[in-house]
Scaffold this active site. Structure first.
Site, short mmCIF file in Angstrom:
data_model
loop_
_atom_site.label_atom_id
_atom_site.label_comp_id
_atom_site.label_asym_id
_atom_site.label_seq_id
_atom_site.Cartn_x
_atom_site.Cartn_y
_atom_site.Cartn_z
N ASP A 153 6.47 -9.77 10.67
CA ASP A 153 6.70 -8.58 11.50
C ASP A 153 8.20 -8.20 11.53
OD1 ASP A 153 5.85 -6.44 13.02
OD2 ASP A 153 5.44 -7.59 14.84
N ASP A 154 8.96 -8.82 12.43
CA ASP A 154 10.40 -8.54 12.58
C ASP A 154 11.14 -9.87 12.68
OD1 ASP A 154 10.28 -5.47 13.14
OD2 ASP A 154 8.81 -6.35 14.51
N HIS A 199 8.59 -5.19 8.90
CA HIS A 199 9.41 -3.98 9.09
C HIS A 199 10.80 -4.29 8.56
CE1 HIS A 199 6.43 -2.30 11.99
NE2 HIS A 199 6.19 -3.58 12.17
N HIS A 239 2.94 -7.48 6.39
CA HIS A 239 3.34 -6.80 7.64
C HIS A 239 4.78 -7.20 7.95
CE1 HIS A 239 2.18 -5.85 12.12
NE2 HIS A 239 3.42 -5.51 11.84
N HIS A 281 -0.75 0.04 13.10
CA HIS A 281 -0.74 -0.97 14.16
C HIS A 281 -1.82 -0.58 15.17
CE1 HIS A 281 3.09 -2.03 12.45
NE2 HIS A 281 3.41 -2.88 13.41
N GLU A 334 -2.48 -4.46 19.25
CA GLU A 334 -1.39 -5.41 19.53
C GLU A 334 -1.28 -5.49 21.06
OE1 GLU A 334 2.52 -4.04 18.35
OE2 GLU A 334 3.40 -6.06 18.41
N1 ADE Z 1 8.00 -1.74 15.08
C1 ADE Z 1 8.55 -2.88 14.64
N2 ADE Z 1 7.81 -3.92 15.02
C2 ADE Z 1 6.75 -3.44 15.71
C3 ADE Z 1 5.63 -4.02 16.34
N3 ADE Z 1 5.42 -5.34 16.37
N4 ADE Z 1 4.75 -3.21 16.96
C4 ADE Z 1 4.95 -1.89 16.96
N5 ADE Z 1 5.98 -1.30 16.37
C5 ADE Z 1 6.88 -2.07 15.75
ZN ZN Z 2 4.68 -4.53 13.15
#
Ligand code: ADE
Ligand code: ZN
Length: 337
Positions: free
Chosen positions: A280-281, A21, A19, A199, A202
């Protein structure tokens, strides 16, 4: 591996990331460099000022900054450089397989072609396999705040890039954009033989996880934290061994949890849920995959056995082919012994 510290064990163990991005790996230093070469002005005066803005109260506050950052990506080389920088970090963390999402609509909306984005990303992935031995799968993710018609338009690109796209994903603003909104386009992808993820849970309620499973027919769930609020759903996730791609530092930064000590990861493991750890990011949330493991292990007092289970889950829940999967699990067992 009895005699090394937990931190060293985490750093060295071979792992998969499921996971991630790619636009969320855009470090401010690289963002400024690419902006400069493309003659684009960033709203912040320095790397430090930009980083200081990474203080979010919820998912939407993050998304606003994340989409703004992606605007400096113009050429195939930009997408290559972004992806390569992530792959070097992943290699340093002993990631041996990665499944990365990209958001084509973030780029096509600005007049950057789908081909420019995917070709830059894919050639970096290919080079990383040659140079580091990292295998990968690419996930084409739809932005759920946009209409399904837009997703269908984006999906058409799949037919020209079948060799590069392995999965479909769904991301962006969750609440108010339930999975059912994308039922038809997911059905098309299912019929085309693609693997599916989305997703769910969350910020959104457990009902969204049900929809992702029953309507979108996803193979795994990105995040899924809020599944635990529904005992029947939790039991289904356990019984069907549906993997959750959990992102602890993301959850902390976006206030899905108030403290890592209250993160549900350990509860998930103890219940027998197939949970995995992911970043994630990472450029926005303060840590790549090893940092996610280390901080969570410290907060939840995870053992080496817990880490081993999480890593093994990541290989089992990956979409690597059967031969590669077996090879990765063998590599994990060799590391252990
Ligand atoms: N796009 C990038 N990170 C995300 C996240 N944690 N939840 C939803 N969309 C995303
Ligand atoms: Zn994500």
């Amino acid at each position: 591996m009895e005699n090394i510290s937990l931190k060293e064990y985490i750093n060295k163990i071979p792992k998969a990331e499921l996971h991630l991005h790619i636009e969320g790996t855009f470090e401010p230093e690289l963002m400024f460099k690419i902006a400069q070469r493309n003659g684009i002005k960033i709203d912040f005066d320095s790397v430090e000022e930009l980083r200081a803005a990474y203080d979010f109260n919820n998912l939407q506050e993050f998304l606003d900054i994340y989409y703004a950052g992606a605007k400096v990506l113009i050429t195939e080389q930009d997408f290559y450089d972004l992806t390569w920088a992530y792959l070097e970090r992943a290699n340093a963390d002993n990631v041996i397989h990665t499944e990365i999402m990209f958001d084509p609509q973030t780029h096509t909306e600005r007049g950057i072609s789908f081909d420019t984005a995917i070709n830059g990303i894919s050639s970096a992935l290919k080079d990383a396999e040659k140079k580091f031995g990292i295998t990968s799968k690419l996930i084409m993710s739809f932005l759920r705040h946009l209409p399904q018609d837009d997703a269908f338009e984006t999906y058409e690109n799949f037919y020209n890039h079948k060799d590069k796209i392995a999965l479909i994903g769904l991301d962006s603003s969750e609440v108010g954009n339930p999975p059912a909104k994308f039922a038809e386009v997911y059905n098309r992808a299912f019929n085309d033989g693609l693997n599916l993820t989305a997703h769910a849970g969350e910020e959104g309620p457990p009902e969204y996880v049900w929809e992702a499973l029953d309507i979108l027919k996803v193979n795994r769930i990105d995040h899924g934290n809020r599944s635990l609020e529904d005992a029947k759903l939790t039991q289904r996730i356990i019984d069907e061994q549906i993997a959750l791609t959990v992102c602890p530092l993301s959850n902390l930064k976006l206030k899905v949890v108030d403290d890592l000590k209250n993160h549900p990861l350990k509860i998930m493991l103890d219940k027998g849920i197939k949970a995995t750890v992911n970043s994630d990011d990472p450029a926005y949330f303060g840590g790549y995959i090893n940092e996610n493991f280390i901080q969570t292990a410290n907060a939840l007092k995870l053992s080496k056995d817990d880490i081993y289970t999480l890593v093994k889950n990541s290989f089992e829940a990956s979409f690597a082919d059967a031969e590669r999967k077996a090879e990765m699990i063998k590599q994990l067992d060799e590391f252990e012994n």
